[in-house]
Design an enzyme around this catalytic site. Structure first.
Site, short mmCIF file in Angstrom:
data_model
loop_
_atom_site.label_atom_id
_atom_site.label_comp_id
_atom_site.label_asym_id
_atom_site.label_seq_id
_atom_site.Cartn_x
_atom_site.Cartn_y
_atom_site.Cartn_z
N SER A 131 0.82 -1.21 0.00
CA SER A 131 0.00 0.00 0.00
C SER A 131 0.85 1.26 0.00
CB SER A 131 -0.93 -0.01 1.21
OG SER A 131 -0.15 -0.10 2.40
N ALA A 142 3.34 4.01 -2.50
CA ALA A 142 3.02 4.81 -3.69
C ALA A 142 2.67 3.90 -4.87
CB ALA A 142 4.22 5.69 -4.06
N LYS A 179 0.92 -5.28 5.20
CA LYS A 179 1.22 -6.19 6.30
C LYS A 179 1.15 -5.53 7.67
CE LYS A 179 6.23 -6.44 5.68
NZ LYS A 179 7.34 -7.37 5.56
N THR A 197 7.27 4.80 1.38
CA THR A 197 6.73 5.99 0.74
C THR A 197 6.49 7.10 1.76
OG1 THR A 197 5.70 4.67 -0.99
CG2 THR A 197 4.77 6.86 -0.59
N ALA A 200 9.56 9.19 2.68
CA ALA A 200 10.35 9.90 1.66
C ALA A 200 10.35 11.39 1.98
CB ALA A 200 9.78 9.64 0.28
N GLY A 230 11.66 14.39 -2.52
CA GLY A 230 10.64 14.69 -3.51
C GLY A 230 10.63 13.74 -4.69
N GLU A 248 18.84 18.23 -6.58
CA GLU A 248 19.53 17.26 -5.72
C GLU A 248 20.72 16.67 -6.46
OE1 GLU A 248 16.37 14.52 -4.64
OE2 GLU A 248 16.04 15.61 -2.77
N HIS A 261 22.62 5.40 2.61
CA HIS A 261 22.59 6.82 2.96
C HIS A 261 23.68 7.03 4.01
CE1 HIS A 261 21.24 10.69 4.40
NE2 HIS A 261 20.44 10.75 3.37
N HIS A 288 19.53 2.07 2.17
CA HIS A 288 18.49 3.06 1.86
C HIS A 288 17.60 2.63 0.70
CE1 HIS A 288 16.76 7.00 1.98
NE2 HIS A 288 17.22 7.36 0.80
N GLU A 304 9.60 -0.28 -5.85
CA GLU A 304 10.97 -0.67 -5.50
C GLU A 304 11.21 -2.18 -5.64
OE1 GLU A 304 12.46 1.42 -2.04
OE2 GLU A 304 14.23 0.12 -1.94
N ARG A 328 21.10 4.74 -8.22
CA ARG A 328 19.85 5.51 -8.37
C ARG A 328 20.11 7.00 -8.22
NH1 ARG A 328 15.47 7.24 -4.11
NH2 ARG A 328 17.36 7.40 -2.86
N SER A 368 13.03 7.39 -7.73
CA SER A 368 12.32 6.14 -7.36
C SER A 368 10.81 6.35 -7.21
CB SER A 368 12.90 5.55 -6.08
OG SER A 368 13.30 6.55 -5.21
C1 LIG Z 1 13.70 7.61 4.55
C2 LIG Z 1 13.49 7.49 3.06
C3 LIG Z 1 13.52 8.64 2.27
C4 LIG Z 1 13.30 8.53 0.88
N1 LIG Z 1 13.25 9.67 0.13
C5 LIG Z 1 12.92 9.56 -1.19
C6 LIG Z 1 12.73 10.74 -1.98
O1 LIG Z 1 12.82 11.87 -1.50
N2 LIG Z 1 12.42 10.57 -3.30
C7 LIG Z 1 12.30 9.34 -3.89
O2 LIG Z 1 12.01 9.25 -5.10
N3 LIG Z 1 12.47 8.22 -3.15
C8 LIG Z 1 12.76 8.30 -1.83
N4 LIG Z 1 12.92 7.16 -1.10
C9 LIG Z 1 12.66 5.87 -1.75
C10 LIG Z 1 11.15 5.70 -1.94
O3 LIG Z 1 10.48 6.24 -0.82
C11 LIG Z 1 10.76 4.24 -2.12
O4 LIG Z 1 11.54 3.66 -3.11
C12 LIG Z 1 9.29 4.13 -2.51
O5 LIG Z 1 8.49 4.82 -1.59
C13 LIG Z 1 8.87 2.67 -2.58
O6 LIG Z 1 7.47 2.63 -2.76
P1 LIG Z 1 6.76 1.23 -2.92
O7 LIG Z 1 5.32 1.51 -3.13
O8 LIG Z 1 7.48 0.44 -3.93
O9 LIG Z 1 6.99 0.51 -1.52
P2 LIG Z 1 6.63 0.97 -0.03
O10 LIG Z 1 6.20 2.37 0.02
O11 LIG Z 1 7.73 0.56 0.85
O12 LIG Z 1 5.37 0.06 0.30
C14 LIG Z 1 5.51 -1.33 0.49
C15 LIG Z 1 4.19 -1.91 0.97
O13 LIG Z 1 4.21 -3.32 0.85
C16 LIG Z 1 3.61 -3.91 2.00
N5 LIG Z 1 4.15 -5.26 2.13
C17 LIG Z 1 5.45 -5.63 2.08
N6 LIG Z 1 5.54 -6.97 2.19
C18 LIG Z 1 4.28 -7.45 2.31
C19 LIG Z 1 3.72 -8.73 2.48
N7 LIG Z 1 4.47 -9.84 2.54
N8 LIG Z 1 2.36 -8.85 2.59
C20 LIG Z 1 1.57 -7.75 2.56
N9 LIG Z 1 2.05 -6.51 2.40
C21 LIG Z 1 3.40 -6.36 2.27
C22 LIG Z 1 3.98 -2.98 3.12
O14 LIG Z 1 3.10 -3.18 4.20
C23 LIG Z 1 3.84 -1.63 2.42
O15 LIG Z 1 2.49 -1.24 2.46
C24 LIG Z 1 13.13 7.25 0.29
C25 LIG Z 1 13.12 6.12 1.09
C26 LIG Z 1 13.28 6.22 2.46
C27 LIG Z 1 13.25 4.98 3.29
#
Ligand SMILES: Cc1cc2nc3c(=O)[nH]c(=O)nc-3n(C[C@H](O)[C@H](O)[C@H](O)COP(=O)(O)OP(=O)(O)OC[C@H]3O[C@@H](n4cnc5c(N)ncnc54)[C@H](O)[C@@H]3O)c2cc1C
Length: 530
Positions: free
Chosen positions: A14, A16, A36, A44, A47, A50, A119, A237, A344, A368, A379, A384
């Site tokens: 759940s 982005a 989970k 997400t 982050a 931006g 950046e 990081h 990171h 991701e 990256r 991302s």
């Molecule tokens: C501190 C931080 C700062 C960042 N800053 C930036 C930024 O400024 N700009 C940028 O582009 N990127 C940034 N990133 C990277 C970016 O935030 C992530 O790559 C991106 O948000 C990933 O999104 P996602 O939807 O793929 O996964 P996530 O947002 O991590 O969501 C994963 C989801 O999967 C669910 N899940 C996982 N495993 C299971 C399972 N087995 N069963 C059920 N549900 C599960 C989790 O509960 C969660 O809801 C940053 C990352 C971090 C940690």
């Protein structure tokens, strides 16, 4: 067949990627999202910086493509970069239409326009943001829209494994899921299953990632038969707060930009000995310098010191960092702050095309978890979230198109628990969690070597055996599911890092410090050949 447990599209995650997909699919489809923990807890949300997008007239798609490819160390797929970068503006407009309130500025002509920051790696101002809480603004807006939609939601449900056909070509028919509220396992069927489970930072002792980032999607996909690529390229990081209770407090690089100094525990400044730019060197170089000093001196951490700046200056420019540190008893304005580098971002993941399709029929992977070829070996900041949005949109279109044509549900099996009992040795799981993350941190971290990788291989093989035994004997719990996935991810990282006998992008090894044309391609792992 219990119709309640069958969906047209089942999205695991759940963040982005998952929520954008859920909100982009046609209302006519029966869709559900699994998370989970709670819906908002994911990378997400945390982050900060931006999302990159070409907005300003002085910027261009070609420049954004060029910057991304240059940062990617020769391994970006140009057609992927072009595809994703071209859709930047559209993605920002879509988020704005869903209620994300990005930071604005007034133009010379008095118009309100998006405020853009710049950046590392970007040659232009193209980072759209919501102050320094961009992820929170995006996640909150998407969750609010989601709650008004007809999409189903299972919080506190963790996917264990994909349910796939044995016949070829392999097809995914759903997922085995543990409901954490009652520890019951059930199978959920789906015409299309989407992995949007984020990254795997928790495989390392120190990470900026939240607890949910345990690489579940990558591990489940690998076990099901998906190809995985570029797992050696893990971005670290340089500066996270070091404190037993601060799991992932990231201290922005702007602190060094404003004069923050890196010091050893004895107070000595060291960054200039590694790079002429000292503390202002690129992220990877600073992380490598800290890691080397920590290993050399056997330190748990080093220090970031900006106490020479006034309290007013720090509170005005770094309110988040100031308040975050204060919560753990450290005052940025009057003392050096203990820091460590932290895992990171994962550039690698499940191999997909530009529609998020994996090599298993009806199984998609986005965000991701996936590896599209956008990042290559490194990256570029803020690319991302853009990838999450673009791939969610393109996979939504592909899925809608596919489901438009005839497709039916397939009967899926029940989970068999007849051979397992309750565990009385939970300590084994917690011990292995800790050992795994320490081994990865010490031997497969920022600076690698062939002998460190061999040491890690021996230990991870033992852990794999022990965890498999535990998994086969005891009833399923969330910690065990994640541990099994983490050890799988660790195994894939070690395999990939061992294969790449050169240094490139985020993979740095003391034995092969230069890049080598021979390795000018992705590290592709195929479970069929394992
Ligand atoms: C501190 C931080 C700062 C960042 N800053 C930036 C930024 O400024 N700009 C940028 O582009 N990127 C940034 N990133 C990277 C970016 O935030 C992530 O790559 C991106 O948000 C990933 O999104 P996602 O939807 O793929 O996964 P996530 O947002 O991590 O969501 C994963 C989801 O999967 C669910 N899940 C996982 N495993 C299971 C399972 N087995 N069963 C059920 N549900 C599960 C989790 O509960 C969660 O809801 C940053 C990352 C971090 C940690």
């Amino acid at each position: 067949m219990n119709n309640e447990e069958y969906y047209d599209v089942l999205i695991i995650g759940s963040g982005a990627a998952g929520l954008t997909l859920a909100l982009s699919l046609p209302d006519s489809l029966k869709v559900a999202v699994l998370s989970k923990t709670t819906i908002e807890e994911n990378a997400t949300f945390y982050a900060q910086g931006g999302i990159s997008a070409v907005i300003d007239d002085s910027d261009s798609i070609a420049a954004h493509v060029e910057d991304t490819v240059r940062t990617g160390g020769g391994l970006c797929k140009p057609e992927t970069v072009q595809f994703i970068v071209e859709r930047g503006r559209e993605s920002i407009d879509w988020l704005s239409s869903k209620g994300v309130s990005f930071s604005k500025r007034r133009s010379k002509s008095g118009r309100q326009e998006l405020h853009l920051t710049q950046e590392g790696g970007h040659s232009a101002r193209r980072v759209v943001h919501a102050a320094d809480k961009t992820g929170e603004a995006i996640e909150n807006a998407l969750v609010s829209r989601f709650r008004k939609s007809s999409v189903g939601l299972f919080e506190n449900h963790i996917a264990i494994d994909l349910i796939c056909s044995h016949s070829l070509p392999k097809r995914c028919d759903g997922v085995f899921v543990l409901d954490k509220s009652n520890n019951q396992i059930r199978s959920i069927g789906a015409k299309i299953t989407v992995l949007a489970t984020g990254g795997a930072g928790k495989v390392y002792l120190y990470t900026s990632n939240p607890d949910v980032s345990t690489g579940d999607g990558i591990a489940m996909a690998w076990r099901a038969g998906c190809r995985v690529a570029n797992m050696e390229f893990v971005q670290f990081h340089p500066t996270c707060l070091y404190h037993p209770d601060a799991k992932s407090l990231l201290l922005t690089e702007a602190l060094r930009g404003e004069g923050g100094i890196l010091r050893l525990p004895n107070g000595r400044r060291f960054a200039e000995g590694y790079h002429p730019m000292g503390e202002l060197a690129p992220r990877d170089a600073v992380a490598q310098a800290i890691d080397t000093e920590m290993k050399k001196g056997g330190y748990d951490h080093v220090y970031l010191d900006i106490s020479h700046k006034s309290e007013d200056f720090i509170k005005k420019h770094f309110p988040n960092a100031y308040e975050g540190c204060l919560r753990f008893g450290f005052d940025l304005s009057s003392q050096p702050i203990p820091i460590v580098p932290a895992a990171h971002y994962f550039c690698g993941g499940v191999v997909t095309d530009l529609k998020g399709r994996t090599n298993i029929e009806n199984l998609y992977s986005i965000g991701e978890t996936g590896c599209t070829g956008l990042h290559g070996a490194n990256r570029m900041a803020s690319n991302s979230l853009l990838e999450c949005l673009v791939l969610a949109e393109s996979s939504a279109a592909a899925i809608a198109d596919k489901l438009d044509k005839k497709s039916t549900f397939v009967k899926i099996p029940d989970w068999d628990e007849s051979l397992v009992v309750d565990s009385e040795e939970e300590v084994v799981v917690s011990h292995n969690w800790d050992e795994l993350r320490r081994v990865m941190w010490n031997y497969v971290g920022i600076v690698r070597s062939s002998s460190r990788l061999q040491k890690a291989r021996r230990r991870i093989d033992l852990l794999k055996l022990e965890i498999a035994e535990f998994y086969g004997s005891y009833k399923m719990k969330s910690d065990l599911i994640e541990l099994r996935n983490l050890v799988q991810v660790a195994d894939l990282i070690i395999k990939s890092a061992t294969h790449r006998k050169e240094s490139r992008g985020l993979h740095y090894t003391l034995d092969y410090p230069e890049s080598n044309q021979k390795y000018n391609e992705d590290t592709l792992l195929d479970p069929q050949e394992d």
